[in-house]
Design a protein around this motif. Structure first.
Motif, PDB file in Angstrom:
ATOM      1  N   VAL B 585       0.843  -1.199   0.000  1.00 59.28           N
ATOM      2  CA  VAL B 585       0.000   0.000   0.000  1.00 59.28           C
ATOM      3  C   VAL B 585       0.880   1.251   0.000  1.00 59.28           C
ATOM      4  O   VAL B 585       1.850   1.338   0.760  1.00 59.28           O
ATOM      5  N   ALA B 586       0.534   2.178  -0.861  1.00 58.92           N
ATOM      6  CA  ALA B 586       1.321   3.416  -0.944  1.00 58.92           C
ATOM      7  C   ALA B 586       1.131   4.224   0.335  1.00 58.92           C
ATOM      8  O   ALA B 586       0.041   4.281   0.895  1.00 58.92           O
ATOM      9  N   LYS B 587       2.203   4.831   0.766  1.00 55.80           N
ATOM     10  CA  LYS B 587       2.138   5.595   2.015  1.00 55.80           C
ATOM     11  C   LYS B 587       1.496   6.954   1.763  1.00 55.80           C
ATOM     12  O   LYS B 587       1.823   7.629   0.796  1.00 55.80           O
ATOM     13  N   VAL B 588       0.582   7.306   2.656  1.00 56.78           N
ATOM     14  CA  VAL B 588      -0.027   8.639   2.615  1.00 56.78           C
ATOM     15  C   VAL B 588       0.025   9.162   4.037  1.00 56.78           C
ATOM     16  O   VAL B 588      -0.596   8.577   4.923  1.00 56.78           O
ATOM     17  N   PRO B 589       0.801  10.223   4.287  1.00 60.07           N
ATOM     18  CA  PRO B 589       0.942  10.642   5.687  1.00 60.07           C
ATOM     19  C   PRO B 589      -0.381  11.086   6.289  1.00 60.07           C
ATOM     20  O   PRO B 589      -1.257  11.596   5.608  1.00 60.07           O
ATOM     21  N   ARG B 590      -0.486  10.848   7.586  1.00 65.60           N
ATOM     22  CA  ARG B 590      -1.682  11.249   8.331  1.00 65.60           C
ATOM     23  C   ARG B 590      -1.774  12.777   8.311  1.00 65.60           C
ATOM     24  O   ARG B 590      -0.766  13.472   8.438  1.00 65.60           O
ATOM     25  N   VAL B 591      -2.983  13.265   8.128  1.00 66.17           N
ATOM     26  CA  VAL B 591      -3.175  14.721   8.132  1.00 66.17           C
ATOM     27  C   VAL B 591      -2.945  15.212   9.562  1.00 66.17           C
ATOM     28  O   VAL B 591      -3.502  14.663  10.508  1.00 66.17           O
ATOM     29  N   LYS B 592      -2.112  16.226   9.689  1.00 67.58           N
ATOM     30  CA  LYS B 592      -1.771  16.699  11.036  1.00 67.58           C
ATOM     31  C   LYS B 592      -2.980  17.386  11.646  1.00 67.58           C
ATOM     32  O   LYS B 592      -3.590  18.279  11.050  1.00 67.58           O
ATOM     33  N   TYR B 593      -3.311  16.950  12.863  1.00 58.44           N
ATOM     34  CA  TYR B 593      -4.483  17.529  13.521  1.00 58.44           C
ATOM     35  C   TYR B 593      -4.093  18.878  14.106  1.00 58.44           C
ATOM     36  O   TYR B 593      -3.119  18.985  14.859  1.00 58.44           O
ATOM     37  N   PRO B 594      -4.820  19.912  13.800  1.00 56.58           N
ATOM     38  CA  PRO B 594      -4.394  21.251  14.237  1.00 56.58           C
ATOM     39  C   PRO B 594      -4.670  21.501  15.731  1.00 56.58           C
ATOM     40  O   PRO B 594      -5.764  21.230  16.215  1.00 56.58           O
ATOM     41  N   HIS B 595      -3.674  22.001  16.381  1.00 58.38           N
ATOM     42  CA  HIS B 595      -3.741  22.347  17.813  1.00 58.38           C
ATOM     43  C   HIS B 595      -3.464  23.825  17.990  1.00 58.38           C
ATOM     44  O   HIS B 595      -2.800  24.432  17.142  1.00 58.38           O
ATOM     45  N   LEU B 596      -3.919  24.389  19.129  1.00 58.94           N
ATOM     46  CA  LEU B 596      -3.390  25.706  19.515  1.00 58.94           C
ATOM     47  C   LEU B 596      -1.913  25.506  19.832  1.00 58.94           C
ATOM     48  O   LEU B 596      -1.506  24.445  20.311  1.00 58.94           O
ATOM     49  N   LYS B 597      -1.125  26.530  19.623  1.00 61.55           N
ATOM     50  CA  LYS B 597       0.301  26.396  19.957  1.00 61.55           C
ATOM     51  C   LYS B 597       0.429  26.339  21.475  1.00 61.55           C
ATOM     52  O   LYS B 597      -0.381  26.920  22.204  1.00 61.55           O
ATOM     53  N   PRO B 598       1.457  25.637  21.973  1.00 58.99           N
ATOM     54  CA  PRO B 598       1.601  25.506  23.442  1.00 58.99           C
ATOM     55  C   PRO B 598       1.532  26.861  24.149  1.00 58.99           C
ATOM     56  O   PRO B 598       0.883  26.983  25.191  1.00 58.99           O
ATOM     57  N   GLU B 599       2.182  27.883  23.567  1.00 61.79           N
ATOM     58  CA  GLU B 599       2.204  29.172  24.272  1.00 61.79           C
ATOM     59  C   GLU B 599       0.823  29.834  24.268  1.00 61.79           C
ATOM     60  O   GLU B 599       0.507  30.642  25.118  1.00 61.79           O
ATOM     61  N   GLU B 600      -0.009  29.435  23.306  1.00 65.43           N
ATOM     62  CA  GLU B 600      -1.344  30.017  23.267  1.00 65.43           C
ATOM     63  C   GLU B 600      -2.274  29.354  24.280  1.00 65.43           C
ATOM     64  O   GLU B 600      -3.348  29.846  24.572  1.00 65.43           O
ATOM     65  N   ARG B 601      -1.903  28.186  24.780  1.00 67.83           N
ATOM     66  CA  ARG B 601      -2.882  27.408  25.516  1.00 67.83           C
ATOM     67  C   ARG B 601      -2.472  27.071  26.933  1.00 67.83           C
ATOM     68  O   ARG B 601      -3.315  26.759  27.755  1.00 67.83           O
ATOM     69  N   ARG B 602      -1.148  27.131  27.221  1.00 68.98           N
ATOM     70  CA  ARG B 602      -0.726  26.493  28.469  1.00 68.98           C
ATOM     71  C   ARG B 602      -1.210  27.207  29.717  1.00 68.98           C
ATOM     72  O   ARG B 602      -1.275  26.630  30.782  1.00 68.98           O
ATOM     73  N   THR B 603      -1.587  28.442  29.567  1.00 66.30           N
ATOM     74  CA  THR B 603      -2.033  29.150  30.761  1.00 66.30           C
ATOM     75  C   THR B 603      -3.537  29.443  30.743  1.00 66.30           C
ATOM     76  O   THR B 603      -4.027  30.248  31.494  1.00 66.30           O
ATOM     77  N   ASN B 604      -4.242  28.855  29.822  1.00 66.98           N
ATOM     78  CA  ASN B 604      -5.688  29.110  29.822  1.00 66.98           C
ATOM     79  C   ASN B 604      -6.439  27.815  29.554  1.00 66.98           C
ATOM     80  O   ASN B 604      -5.844  26.765  29.345  1.00 66.98           O
ATOM     81  N   PHE B 605      -7.736  27.912  29.538  1.00 63.07           N
ATOM     82  CA  PHE B 605      -8.539  26.712  29.360  1.00 63.07           C
ATOM     83  C   PHE B 605      -9.142  26.607  27.962  1.00 63.07           C
ATOM     84  O   PHE B 605     -10.105  25.909  27.741  1.00 63.07           O
ATOM     85  N   ARG B 606      -8.546  27.347  26.997  1.00 70.51           N
ATOM     86  CA  ARG B 606      -9.078  27.250  25.626  1.00 70.51           C
ATOM     87  C   ARG B 606      -8.838  25.843  25.075  1.00 70.51           C
ATOM     88  O   ARG B 606      -7.829  25.213  25.370  1.00 70.51           O
ATOM     89  N   GLU B 607      -9.778  25.392  24.272  1.00 65.49           N
ATOM     90  CA  GLU B 607      -9.670  24.022  23.772  1.00 65.49           C
ATOM     91  C   GLU B 607      -8.409  23.869  22.939  1.00 65.49           C
ATOM     92  O   GLU B 607      -8.122  24.684  22.057  1.00 65.49           O
ATOM     93  N   VAL B 608      -7.668  22.826  23.248  1.00 65.03           N
ATOM     94  CA  VAL B 608      -6.369  22.632  22.608  1.00 65.03           C
ATOM     95  C   VAL B 608      -6.532  22.243  21.141  1.00 65.03           C
ATOM     96  O   VAL B 608      -5.923  22.813  20.249  1.00 65.03           O
TER      97      VAL B 608
END
Lengths: 72, 1474, 336, 60
Positions: B585-608
């Motif tokens: 089977v030909a390789k197809v990379p997994r689509v990267k799941y988008p996250h907030l950047k660590p600095e945007e999220r580490r001090t708040n409760f916004r959904e990661v």
């Protein structure tokens, strides 16, 4: 409604006299494959092309068909 | 041998290609019951895939389809698809067959073949029918004309994702639906099994992804986030998805705990129509989802929205209501019809170490609950979290977000053992969480009752424990102190079961969980169910959901009083679709799941997690490998109005009893990848011949347009490479596949007809055109179509990078090397034994020959090594269609020979009621307009058509039906016919080609003559082809129905004529074919008159001594003649001439003149076996030199050990003497084999003698190729010559001198020989024309008899009742003649076994007073069914022979002939009504 | 000519005397000058009535067919073994024998039921053309000398070259000598010079525009009064019940609708595919002068062009609509 | 035979002035669904170009 009809492009009325084993089957296959085509043709099925009396064509024209298709 | 009365009058035919079909029809038409067993989903075999057939270029589908329909509708044939035969026990006459039925998942009795299921199926797989050149759905029919016409679903098993998911959602299903852009459907599918897609799309531990087969290629599909994608779309939609809610059942259910288990249970019960109330002690609903999982992972508003849907469904949630405190448990039991407990595990497990009570020690569960309920909790800068699960991760990351600076995990095992989900660990690390592994807390260290640190000890991993993880073992003396401001133990939870009074009877186990039935989730107290963490201890959301769902099913069943467990236990580890080889089977990379950047999220409760965009989601979904093929998305279930789909269909074992077995499993096409040098599978423009066949087909992937795969361009230069996988010992296939030369020629011709500019080249070793009229076909290909034939096998193919053209390297016959570029290459792949041949042989108890084909008898190639089991078609060795058909009939004859006495014992004749008296009623027409589900009704306004019909003349009744073809409509139609006194029935629905017979039967059963029926095709020729024009389609439907009604008024009740049948046969010719036919007829119990003009029986067979394969033909003939002598049923006449044959099918009278005078006898059929003669030649000094003999004379010399042969030091053979020349442009088929036979004998006698064969093409087709190979190995010399450079023979003293041009030496060679054998061909019997005239049957241009159809009716004449076999048909080998004689008998039996022959109902008739006896009808009739009666002065129709084609009718100027069912009046009336 | 007549009478007498024919169809002199009419003779004595000249216009095959058919019908009620054979003799020119060939091909009677006295033919006089040449004047006396007609009318004497009044079909006749015969009277006639331009008129017509052709067709058909004289005269029209008179179905309306007339003629003409021998009978009997030949000749031309077949010119050729060849014309087949 | 009949008929109708495109003869085999649709499309277009039939048409 009447206006609509007046604006509509004229659609010819066509009689198709076709053989059961070939063209009729081909027409069925077009259906099974959902190939779309104009809805103005009326098919008369005969068992074989050899069954088609040439006078059918003449009578179809006399009846007012705009075109006659004979297909084996 | 068993007694006749113990025999079973049925036959099993295994394999349903053209061989199986023909055998079935012959048997069924001669009174035997047939089980036609097929492992695939429909019948038709490879022939259905072919575009045209050689040498007439008839359309394969056109000639096959009528046979498919006939076998499909035959009352004596039961088609058993998806069956595998496991064993055949017993003996000839009475076998017990055991077989396995594989699931089809679609009920053929209900399926109407409309195809709505395939339209909604999201799974595309390569179409096997189109050889991978196009795609089809997982729900499919092989081809439009397939029989059975119903669909099937392909499943490889349960996809691993579905099996692994605790709720068993059809994961592959919703992934496929997302890939297809059907997001709403995807969500609905998820919600069938899980009402929390928003939650599980975010916080699931997704075992599905662990199981995902994509994971073996690179990374699994991001299933969880795909679920979130569709859930979020629904969340944002104007109206949320709600399942269909059933009518209220008036029963109440209480649910304890508003966590995932409880709410799930509530959801499904509410949907079932129960009143559900949920009691929750907390101020919020959602349980752990609300108070355990932090906001940044699962936002509260999102969760509320999900629960909102459940409330919308009618579930009442009572918050702040603790069962046990606010409401006693007993009250629930008494006030509600059932109770479900899903209260979870709310208490934290203790570390049980000193200091745990200190301030600053806060258990994870409590900590998260407080934060989640909105409390501001600050734990200090430095926080230690103990544990490696998701709670620990949630706690540690929450601590970060509540202001702590330095947070870390203490875990007693290593990272690999951490139970938290990998992405959570990853995200935590990203956010700066530190992790200490292999450490365990020993003691909390503190000051003033407040934590300052924790003392830990180092651990190491020991032996695995019960959970399979390695047990951590303390390292003595490794204690150390970790300073911290707070310590959060997050190592587990426990349930609080105090609310359940001890007297409730609900059992609680040692882990302080409820004891429930693992399938039903029922507790030990009736009416009380429990599930989720409270049963299992802390587990995942998805398991809780599963418990809730299953408990809901149990509660529903409990309240209905049904067995709760019946049919529910399912082993999901079984039948998994996880066996596929994914290495390619030909390789197809997994689509990267988008996250907030660590600095945007580490001090708040916004959904990661941010969520996929539509584009990302579709791309990710498309990575799915569709492991199970069918994804079980259930779209088809919803689409199928007929309710035919059953995804729970399963394998089943079956047993049937039969009297004989015919194996016709066909062949397997050679896998071209095994010849790597041709680049098949690598170079796009290298295709196999069967693929090219599909490319040429008008119904193929490209609609008949010849094009390259790489760019869709029309190729110009195209190369066919022959013998790929044939005559090739390198891949173990030493045999010749017999058909490739011809099909390549055909494909080249058809290709050229489709693409005018095509320049085909065929690379070959020998052109093997050994069948009837084959050489003519090849000559036409060369002369008329300019197709280039090159006698060479290309050694390699290289693809040119830019153009994707192919560079072929080959050596010409003279030794020069050529490189030539082609646009496309077709590999003429050979025929191999069918896959599973060995298993089948074992099951049938028969032997295979060395190559894996069926081992057959030398006397009769349809006999296997086991009596009562016969073989036909390519399973017995590669062969073409006519030979296959002959063998099929031949095998049928042998099978029915055993069961002759049991004919008619296994078939039920249907009683047909008497027809009602219609006199005086006139046309009273009833019209039935079909919706065909939505197939017609979705386009044509059916009710409007019905109303319109009611306004038409002669219509007394009109109605519409959902499915006119269904059984209940049939009943209704019968009632209406009787109630309304209908005299005409018109159905407006699908095609009369497929359904007329069915509706006619309905009429017949209601006492209406079947010919008072007419159809209007408003589906195939209306709604399906004008899908976007409902107005026009409706008008057209009205017109078509009006035409049908107009025609119907003139229909007449018809009574097909009947004719008695004389049960004897006349056999003309007493050679091998004639004798075999007579004996075979005697087996069937029929008398025959065998007429031979020579003084003795035996014909050409008398001249033979042995066959190539080693049969002693003298002995064989002697046995046959003894049997003829002994048979009371055979009347042999020798020295006899036929002087007159009168009559027609069923009733012949023949006069024979013998030495004893004239004799007359009556018979019902004629078998023409007039044979052929060895050509008499004067070429090459034959007749002048005693050293020149024919091949047949040589055989005699060898067999009788004549000095001429035994003493000859050198023997030469010249092939094609008088054959394949302009005046006789046919091949005699057997000469090459005869030459090989004699050459081998000569070498056997004296290996040192010189044997030379001068030939044009060696045609040792099929398995005879091995003998050619052997001859070469024994140093028989082969020299090829061209038609225009024949060898020259001169007598030089007592030697013959032979001079021939050797193309390999590129020079003439001259040598001397002692004996010259000429392979002279066969000429037809010169009396054929005279006999043909007597029987009114034609001969072809070479003087052999002309069959009804060269492909499918090789032993029939167009005139019914006359058959042929042996060399009357064409030159052939003795074994071919035996097969053909049996075939002719089988065909004859379809008539002889009947007492009456029924005519077609729609036959021509003559209006005498109009007829002037001009005879044009007679000239035009292709069936000899209309003749001028000179005495009467008018034409007469023989209704038995008439096929109802109407040629006579249209040719008659006087309109004196008309055709019932299609009379001039009926046809004109239709034209008048356009 | 006199010589031929003499021989003809001798031959006829002999056939009747020897009872080789039961009846003989020929021409006798008409009651008006410059005419001849068909006659039936059954005794040798009557043979002297026979004439053969340029005024013998009808195709006698029609009478042969009628006589034999009547006989066949009369025999139908007789037991097969008691049935009698009747032989009809006929004086036949080229076109007449072509009709007979056609009848034989169409199994209307056996070759042994007809005895053909072949006569050469150089064309017959078109009565309408003659009348026109005389401006409608009645002929009081007239004689044919060589190629010249000497005619006396009320207006006086007039000389008319025979060539000027020959029937159109005779001018372009390709088969003016008998195709088959039992007895041949006289030497074969020389070929008609116009034969090479047999289809010139059709070719001219083909060059007209579609609308012009349609106008001509409708104009000609509008003359037709449906008297069916054409059908009655045509030796190929021998249907026991003509389609016009059939019911169930009724093929053509019987009223005065113009299209019904067109359809009638169209159908009758189409029945002549490969069957019109261009004898001119229909044209000569038509009271309205409908130009039927314009259309019949086209059918003749097409059958020859398409299938290489001419009506009634060989007993061995099968009728063109009873057979086919692999290489038959295909260019009319539509390919999308 | 049918082919011969129709070849002649088409030619004859054309000769008397009925446009050739009003009477069309063709073959479609059982496997040629696509061709059938194309024939209908083609024939419709041809007849459309000619306009309504007037010749030989019987007024009722």
């Amino acid at each position: 409604m009447a206006e609509n009809e007046a604006n509509k492009e004229w659609v010819p009325k066509i009689v198709a006299i076709v053989c059961n084993w070939c063209t009729y089957a081909g027409a069925d296959l077009a259906g099974i494959s959902r190939i779309q085509y104009p809805p103005n043709v009326r098919i008369v099925r005969v068992p074989c092309t050899g069954r088609i009396n040439p006078f059918y064509v003449v009578k179809a024209l006399q009846t007012g068909a705009d075109g006659v298709l004979v297909s084996g | 041998m068993i007694n006749d009365n113990e025999k079973i009058g049925s036959v099993m035919v295994v394999g349903s290609g053209i061989a199986g079909i023909q055998a079935s029809l012959d048997l069924a038409n001669s009174g035997l019951k047939v089980y036609l067993v097929e492992k695939d989903i429909s019948i038709g075999g490879v022939m259905a895939q072919l575009d045209k057939t050689f040498p007439t270029n008839d359309c394969s589908a056109c000639i096959l389809s009528p046979k498919l329909v006939e076998v499909g509708r035959h009352p004596n044939v039961e088609i058993l698809t998806r069956r595998t035969v496991n064993a055949v026990e017993g003996e000839a006459g009475r076998f017990t067959v055991r077989m396995t039925r594989a699931p089809r998942f679609i009920d053929l009795d209900k399926c109407t073949g409309c195809g709505d299921c395939a339209k909604v199926c999201p799974i595309n797989v390569p179409s096997d029918f189109n050889e991978g050149l196009s795609e089809r759905q997982a729900t499919y029919r092989k081809f439009p004309q397939a029989i059975p016409s119903g669909f099937a679903i392909d499943k490889l098993g349960t996809s691993p994702c579905k099996a692994a998911c605790p709720t068993h959602i059809s994961v592959q299903g919703y992934v496929a639906l997302i890939a297809a852009g059907k997001y709403k459907e995807a969500l609905a599918l998820v919600k069938r099994d899980n009402p929390f897609p928003i939650v599980c799309g975010r916080v699931c531990n997704h075992p599905c992804e662990t199981a995902c087969m994509r994971g073996k290629v690179e990374e699994p599909i991001d299933i969880m986030h795909l679920k979130r994608f569709v859930a979020d779309l629904d969340l944002k939609a104007e109206t949320r998805y709600l399942p269909e809610k059933k009518e209220s059942k008036g029963k109440k259910v209480a649910v304890v705990g508003a966590g995932p288990a409880g709410l799930t249970c509530a959801y499904y019960l509410a949907a079932e129509g129960y009143d559900v109330e949920v009691f929750e002690s907390l101020p919020v609903a959602g349980g752990w989802l609300a108070v355990g999982i932090p906001e940044y992972r699962l936002p509260k508003d999102v969760l509320r929205a999900e629960i909102g849907v459940i409330e919308e469904l009618g579930v009442k949630i009572h918050l702040n209501t603790a069962v046990g405190k606010d409401i006693p448990f007993g009250k629930l039991q008494s006030d509600y019809d059932a109770v479900f407990i899903g209260c979870g595990t709310v208490n934290s497990s203790k570390l049980n170490i000193p200091g745990e009570e200190m301030q600053g020690v806060i258990h994870g569960v409590d900590y998260l609950k407080r934060v989640n309920l909105g409390e501001k909790v600050f734990l200090g800068d430095k926080v230690a979290v103990v544990g490696g699960g998701n709670v620990a991760m949630d706690a540690v990351r929450t601590a970060l977000r509540t202001g702590s600076k330095d947070v870390f995990i203490l875990y007693r095992r290593s990272r690999a053992e951490m139970p938290a989900s990998p992405e959570e660990i990853e995200e935590a690390l990203e956010e700066g969480v530190k992790m200490e592994f292999l450490v365990a807390p020993k003691r909390v260290v503190g000051e003033n009752g407040k934590v300052t640190g924790v003392e830990c000890t180092r651990m190491e991993l020991g032996e695995p424990d019960a959970s399979g993880r390695r047990r951590p073992v303390e390292i003595k003396g490794s204690e150390f102190i970790v300073p911290c401001d707070a310590l959060i133990p997050a190592i587990g939870q426990e349930a609080d079961l105090d609310f359940v009074p001890p007297d409730s009877g609900i059992a609680i186990n040692k882990w302080k969980n409820f004891d429930v039935d693992p399938v039903t989730f029922a507790t030990t107290t009736p009416g009380v169910f429990a599930g989720g963490d409270v049963v299992t201890g802390p587990q995942t959301v998805v398991k809780a959901v599963y418990a809730g769902k299953e408990a809901a099913v149990s509660i529903d069943r409990y309240l209905r009083g049904e067995d709760m467990a019946a049919g529910r236990a399912k082993d999901w580890t079984k039948n998994l679709a996880d066996k596929a080889d994914v290495s390619q089977v030909a390789k197809v990379p997994r689509v990267k799941y988008p996250h907030l950047k660590p600095e945007e999220r580490r001090t708040n409760f916004r959904e990661v997690g941010v969520g996929f965009t539509e584009e990302e989601a579709v791309a990710e979904a498309r990575r799915c490998l569709a492991c199970g093929i069918c994804s079980e998305c259930y779209q088809c279930v919803d689409a199928c109005i007929a309710g035919a789909i059953n995804h729970d269909d399963d394998f089943a074992e079956e047993t049937i009893e039969v009297g004989a077995v015919i194996a016709a499993p066909g062949f397997e096409v050679f896998d071209a990848k095994l010849r790597g040098e041709y680049g098949y599978g690598i170079y796009q423009n290298v295709v196999t011949s069967i693929q090219f066949e599909r490319i040429l087909s008008a119904s193929g992937p490209y609609f008949g347009h010849v094009q390259r795969i790489s760019d869709g361009q029309e190729p110009r230069k195209i190369a066919f490479i022959q013998c790929v996988g044939s005559r090739d010992t390198s891949c173990g296939n030493s045999w010749c596949s017999s058909v490739c030369c011809m099909y390549a020629t055909k494909e080249a011709i058809i290709g050229k007809e489709h693409a005018k500019g095509l320049e085909p080249t065929i690379f070959f070793m020998d052109i093997r055109a050994h069948g009837k009229d084959f050489d003519r076909f090849v000559n036409r290909a060369k002369d008329e179509y300019g197709i280039r034939y090159i006698r060479s096998m290309p050694s390699t193919i290289k693809e040119l990078q830019q153009s994707k053209n192919l560079l072929l390297k080959y050596v010409q016959e003279d030794g020069s090397l050529v490189e030539e570029e082609f646009d496309m290459v077709v590999l003429s792949v050979g025929l191999c034994p069918p896959s599973g041949a060995a298993e089948l042989a074992k099951a049938l108890g028969i032997e295979l020959e060395e190559h894996g084909f069926c081992k057959t008898s030398l006397e009769n190639p349809v006999e296997t090594t086991r009596p009562g089991v016969f073989v036909c078609g390519a399973f017995g060795g590669p062969k073409d269609i006519p030979e296959t058909v002959m063998e099929a009939s031949g095998a049928a004859a042998r099978a029915s020979g055993i069961l002759a006495t049991r004919r008619g014992t296994m078939i039920a004749e249907e009683e047909i009621p008497l027809e009602s008296d219609l006199r005086g009623l006139g046309p009273r027409t009833g019209v039935f307009v079909c919706h065909c589900g939505i197939n017609i009704g979705g386009v044509v306004r059916v009710p409007e058509v019905v109303e319109y019909c009611k306004t038409l003349p002669n219509v007394v009744f009109a109605t519409d039906n959902l499915f006119t073809c269904s059984q209940d409509t049939a009943v209704k139609m019968g009632e209406v016919i009787k109630e309304q006194n209908l005299t005409r029935v018109v159905v407006a629905s699908c095609s009369p080609r497929t359904h007329e017979g069915l509706f006619q039967e309905n009429c017949e059963k209601a006492g209406l003559n079947r010919y008072l029926f007419e159809m209007a095709n408003i589906r195939d020729q209306d709604s399906w082809v004008h899908m976007h024009e409902p107005d026009a389609a409706t008008e057209k439907a009205k017109d078509l129905v009006r035409m049908a009604i107009a025609k119907a008024q003139f229909l007449k009740p018809l009574k097909p004529g009947q004719l008695t049948v004389n049960h004897a046969a006349l056999i003309i010719g007493g050679g091998l074919a004639g004798i075999t036919a007579a004996l075979s007829l005697a087996d069937q119990g029929f008398e025959s008159y065998l007429v031979e003009k020579a003084p003795v029986l035996g014909g050409n067979y008398r001249k033979l001594y042995y066959t190539l394969e080693g049969l002693d033909t003298r002995k064989h003939l002697k046995e046959l003649l003894e049997k003829v002598q002994a048979s009371k049923l055979i009347h042999a006449y020798t020295d006899a001439t036929i002087t007159k044959i009168d009559g027609f099918i069923g009733n012949y009278k023949t006069t024979v003149t013998t030495r004893d005078g004239e004799e007359q006898f009556e018979h019902g059929v004629v078998i023409v076996a007039t044979g052929g003669y060895e050509l008499e030649t004067t070429e090459y000094l034959h007749g002048q030199s005693s050293q020149v003999v024919t091949q047949r004379e040589l055989e005699r010399l060898i067999a009788e050990k004549d000095d001429k042969a035994t003493k000859a030091g050198s023997i030469t053979m010249i092939q094609c003497v008088g054959s394949r020349i302009p005046e006789r442009p046919y091949c005699s088929r057997y000469c090459c084999s005869e030459a090989m036979k004699n050459a081998l004998k000569l070498k056997e006698m004296d290996p040192d003698r010189e044997v030379t064969v001068i030939y044009r093409d060696i045609r040792t087709f099929g398995l005879k190729e091995d003998y050619y190979k052997k001859a070469r190995e024994l140093n028989v010399r082969f020299i090829r010559y061209d038609e225009d450079r024949k060898p020259e023979v001169v007598q030089r003293g007592d030697k013959l001198s032979i001079r021939v041009f050797d193309p390999i030496m590129n020079a003439p060679v001259e040598f001397e020989t002692d004996l010259l054998a000429l392979s002279v061909g066969t000429v037809p019997n010169p009396e054929n024309v005279a006999i043909g005239n007597m029987l009114k049957v034609p001969t072809n241009q070479d003087g052999f008899f002309l069959e009804a159809h060269v492909k499918l009716r090789p032993v029939d004449f167009a005139t019914d009742g006359v058959f042929m076999c042996g060399m009357a048909h064409a030159p052939k080998l003795s074994e071919d003649a035996v097969v053909q004689a049996n075939a002719a008998v089988s065909r004859a039996c379809t008539i002889l076994t009947k007492d009456y022959i029924e005519a077609e109902g729609r036959t021509a008739y003559v209006i005498k007073e109009r007829c002037s006896a001009c005879g044009l009808c007679e000239d035009n009739c292709p069936f000899g069914a209309i003749r001028v009666n000179v005495v009467e002065g008018c034409a007469e129709v023989n209704a038995i022979l008439c096929k109802g084609c109407g040629v006579c009718t249209a040719s008659c100027r006087m309109n004196a002939v008309d055709l019932n069912g299609f009379t001039n009046e009926e046809e004109l009336e239709q034209i008048y009504n356009i | 000519m006199e010589n031929i007549e003499k021989k003809l009478r001798e031959e006829a007498k002999r056939l009747l005397e020897e009872k080789r024919v039961d009846a003989l169809v020929g021409f006798e002199a008409g009651t008006l000058p410059l005419t001849a009419t068909p006659c039936f003779i059954t005794s040798p004595e009557e043979a002297d009535r026979l004439v053969w000249n340029a005024f013998c216009s009808q195709n006698l095959a029609k009478y042969v067919h009628d006589l034999i058919s009547q006989h066949h019908n009369s025999q139908k009620r007789v037991k097969p073994e008691d049935r009698k054979k009747k032989v009809v003799g006929v004086v036949a020119r080229g076109c007449t024998t072509r009709s007979i060939v056609l009848h034989l091909q169409e199994r209307q009677y056996g070759r042994d039921e007809v005895t053909i006295i072949g006569v050469p033919c150089e064309g017959y006089v078109d009565r309408k053309a003659l009348t026109a040449a005389l401006d409608g004047a009645d002929i009081r006396e007239g004689s044919l000398t060589g190629d010249r007609l000497d005619i006396l009318t009320a207006e006086g004497k007039k000389e008319i070259p025979l060539q000027d009044v020959l029937a159109d079909n005779c001018r372009t006749c390709r088969f003016n000598n008998p195709i088959i015969h039992d007895v041949m009277i006289g030497e074969p006639a020389p070929a008609m010079p116009g034969a090479v331009q047999e289809y010139a008129e059709v070719e001219e017509f083909e060059k007209l525009s579609t609308e012009e052709r349609w106008r001509y067709f409708t104009k000609e058909m509008s003359k037709c009064i449906r008297c069916y004289a054409c059908r009655q005269a045509c030796p190929s029209c021998y249907c026991p019940t003509c389609f016009v008179e059939q019911t169930q179905p009724q093929w053509v309306g019987l009223g005065e609708d113009a299209t019904d007339t067109q359809v009638f003629q169209l159908m009758r003409l189409f029945h002549m595919v490969g069957r019109c021998v261009d004898c001119g009978s229909c044209v000569s009997v038509c009271p309205m002068g409908v130009d039927l030949r314009k259309f019949l000749k086209k059918l003749d031309k097409d059958v020859f062009d398409f299938f290489g077949n001419r009506a009634g010119v060989s007993l061995d050729d099968p009728p063109p609509l009873s057979t086919f060849k692999e290489d038959d014309k295909e260019d009319f087949i539509y390919n999308p | 035979m049918a082919r011969r009949k129709f070849a002649t008929l088409k030619s004859f109708l054309d000769y008397i002035g009925i446009e050739g495109d009003r009477t069309i003869f063709t073959w479609v085999s059982a496997s040629e669904g696509e061709r059938f649709a194309n024939v209908i499309k083609g024939v419709t277009a041809k007849v459309q170009a000619l306009g309504p039939a007037t010749k030989l048409v019987k007024e009722l």
